[in-house]
Design a protein around this motif. Structure first.
Motif, PDB file in Angstrom:
ATOM      1  N   LYS A   1       3.830 -10.645   1.319  1.00 56.25           N
ATOM      2  CA  LYS A   1       2.773  -9.947   0.580  1.00 56.25           C
ATOM      3  C   LYS A   1       1.733 -10.975   0.160  1.00 56.25           C
ATOM      4  O   LYS A   1       2.064 -12.115  -0.190  1.00 56.25           O
ATOM      5  N   LYS A   2       0.482 -10.577   0.148  1.00 58.90           N
ATOM      6  CA  LYS A   2      -0.582 -11.488  -0.257  1.00 58.90           C
ATOM      7  C   LYS A   2      -0.473 -11.828  -1.730  1.00 58.90           C
ATOM      8  O   LYS A   2      -0.584 -12.980  -2.113  1.00 58.90           O
ATOM      9  N   LEU A   3      -0.258 -10.831  -2.570  1.00 57.73           N
ATOM     10  CA  LEU A   3      -0.153 -10.996  -4.017  1.00 57.73           C
ATOM     11  C   LEU A   3      -1.283 -11.878  -4.534  1.00 57.73           C
ATOM     12  O   LEU A   3      -2.437 -11.561  -4.318  1.00 57.73           O
TER      13      LEU A   3
ATOM     14  N   ASP B   1      -2.862  -5.662  -0.711  1.00 62.08           N
ATOM     15  CA  ASP B   1      -2.855  -4.669  -1.781  1.00 62.08           C
ATOM     16  C   ASP B   1      -4.092  -3.774  -1.672  1.00 62.08           C
ATOM     17  O   ASP B   1      -4.899  -3.904  -0.756  1.00 62.08           O
ATOM     18  N   ALA B   2      -4.240  -2.864  -2.613  1.00 67.47           N
ATOM     19  CA  ALA B   2      -5.313  -1.852  -2.567  1.00 67.47           C
ATOM     20  C   ALA B   2      -6.707  -2.464  -2.561  1.00 67.47           C
ATOM     21  O   ALA B   2      -7.652  -1.844  -2.077  1.00 67.47           O
ATOM     22  N   GLU B   3      -6.828  -3.676  -3.047  1.00 69.35           N
ATOM     23  CA  GLU B   3      -8.123  -4.361  -3.053  1.00 69.35           C
ATOM     24  C   GLU B   3      -8.694  -4.505  -1.639  1.00 69.35           C
ATOM     25  O   GLU B   3      -9.894  -4.618  -1.446  1.00 69.35           O
TER      26      GLU B   3
ATOM     27  N   ASP C   1      -8.236  -2.256   0.905  1.00 70.70           N
ATOM     28  CA  ASP C   1      -8.202  -0.977   1.624  1.00 70.70           C
ATOM     29  C   ASP C   1      -9.350  -0.837   2.624  1.00 70.70           C
ATOM     30  O   ASP C   1      -9.156  -0.307   3.717  1.00 70.70           O
TER      31      ASP C   1
END
Length: 76
Positions: A11-13, A52-54, A56
């Motif tokens: 995951k980028k996190l 993550d959603a950032e 999209d």
């Protein structure tokens, strides 16, 4: 199989985009070196899965791109 599982789990996190992409690329290159290269579509799928959603909008652009972006275009 373990390398594919590791790709799926990354995951980028809070890591930078460069760090994240480089982790993915090292695993993909390792797969290639053992005779199990990923297609561009598979690689893009793993990369998008860890965002993550950032991101999209990026994910959407990658999904609709035809032909599928090769890794160097995906990174840029």
């Amino acid at each position: 199989m373990a390398l594919c599982n590791e790709l799926a789990d990354i995951k980028k996190l809070d890591s930078s985009a460069t760090t994240y992409f480089n982790k993915m690329k090292v695993l993909a290159d390792t797969l290639t070196s053992i005779g199990r290269p990923l297609s561009n579509e598979e690689f893009a799928g793993f990369v998008i899965k860890g965002l993550d959603a950032e991101y999209d909008n990026v994910a959407e652009a990658v999904h609709i791109a035809k032909p599928v972006m090769p890794p160097h275009e995906l990174y840029s």
